[in-house]
Design an enzyme around this catalytic site. Structure first.
Site, mmCIF file in Angstrom:
data_model
loop_
_atom_site.group_PDB
_atom_site.id
_atom_site.type_symbol
_atom_site.label_atom_id
_atom_site.label_comp_id
_atom_site.label_asym_id
_atom_site.label_seq_id
_atom_site.Cartn_x
_atom_site.Cartn_y
_atom_site.Cartn_z
ATOM 1 N N GLY A 115 -19.762 -12.817 54.017
ATOM 2 C CA GLY A 115 -19.944 -14.229 53.700
ATOM 3 C C GLY A 115 -19.236 -15.146 54.672
ATOM 4 C CG ASP A 116 -15.187 -15.911 54.220
ATOM 5 O OD1 ASP A 116 -15.420 -14.714 53.985
ATOM 6 O OD2 ASP A 116 -14.170 -16.500 53.808
ATOM 7 C CD GLN A 117 -14.635 -9.414 57.069
ATOM 8 O OE1 GLN A 117 -15.256 -8.343 57.062
ATOM 9 N NE2 GLN A 117 -13.556 -9.623 56.322
ATOM 10 C CG LEU A 135 -14.179 -18.595 58.257
ATOM 11 C CD1 LEU A 135 -15.269 -19.576 57.849
ATOM 12 C CD2 LEU A 135 -13.560 -19.006 59.582
#
Length: 293
Positions: free
Chosen positions: A210-212, A169
């Site tokens: 985390g945002d992957q 993201l």
């Protein structure tokens, strides 16, 4: 009532087995005539008699095991089902051991059991807790890498196929900073749902950071992997609501599996490099950064 602790069948030395056996353990004190003197466990039998609680078709095995335990003084293992108080028939692995009275005669048999159905249910739940991300419900990185290892091992034997996608993201940190971590969590959940809606049942989707996010396309050729990557990238701003007036976007890269690939780490590094090239502003035609085939 005699001390029962020394009659408990030893649990496996593996930590997981110890936990599972403890969760599914039952204990019954059975009189030599079949009366049920005592019961401990997560559920109770339907009947007060040992034989009445066991299906008629298993009575011979139940009587034979009880008789051998009482007469031999040695532990006797037997598989017997028990009907619970709510009518459910539970298969149980029992170990029966005689208990001698003060006068030396055998009056009771201690039956310790493992409810196999309950053990399987608890094991499935525990593995789910380990294998699934608690927030999104997707596979964890550890579980995803295990699947990748199996895919690569299969490819070494039968020929490499498929592709690995990595999605990250853009500027997700600012969402947490401006709107709080709860808002960030809602975005991650929305992203997981949007990605899952764009994939087939045979594809594997995981939260690997985390945002992957990572995706294994087990049979896709590079042109199809490119189309899927673009579809996933387009799905994020189209389907995920951003806090306030913001817009959620993602960078996506992929690496095809080829016979020159030697490890899962190499595949992840290649897909990561392709994703970061896109994030750095390179044209989408370099989404596949390395010509691995």
């Amino acid at each position: 009532m005699p001390d029962l602790s020394r009659y408990v069948a030893p649990a496996s030395e593996r930590p997981l087995d110890v936990v599972l056996d403890a969760a599914a353990r039952l204990m019954a004190v059975v009189k030599v005539d079949g009366g049920l003197a005592h019961w401990e466990g997560a559920w109770s039998p339907r009947e007060a008699s040992w034989f009445d609680a066991i299906p008629e078709g298993e009575h011979f095995a139940a009587r034979e095991a009880l008789s051998r335990a009482a007469s031999s003084g040695l532990p006797v293992e037997v598989e017997l089902s028990v009907r619970t108080s709510d009518g459910e028939l539970r298969p149980v692995s029992w170990t029966q051991t005689a208990v001698a009275s003060a006068e030396g005669g055998v009056t009771h048999v201690i039956a310790t059991g493992i409810d196999r159905a309950e053990r399987d249910r608890v094991e499935e739940r525990l593995r789910d807790l380990v294998d699934r991300d608690h927030l999104t419900g997707l596979l964890t990185r550890r579980r995803f890498e295990e699947e990748l290892e199996q895919h690569v091992a299969h490819g070494r034997r039968y020929g490499m196929v498929g592709a690995l996608i990595v999605l990250d993201l853009n500027d997700f940190k600012s969402i947490n900073e401006r709107h709080g971590h709860r808002a960030g969590d809602r975005v991650l959940i929305g992203v997981a749902e949007a990605l899952a809606n764009r994939l087939r049942e045979t594809d594997l989707l995981a939260r690997i950071g985390g945002d992957q996010f990572g995706v294994l396309l087990p049979r896709a050729k590079p042109p199809e992997a490119e189309r899927v990557s673009q579809a996933l990238e387009d799905a994020i701003p189209a389907e995920v609501r951003a806090p306030g007036d913001g817009r959620i976007e993602a960078s996506v890269g992929f690496a095809p599996f080829t016979d020159t690939m030697s490890s899962v780490e190499e595949a992840l590094l290649a897909a990561d490099a392709a994703m970061y090239a896109v994030k750095a502003g390179h044209p989408r035609h370099v989404r596949r950064l390395r010509p691995l085939d």
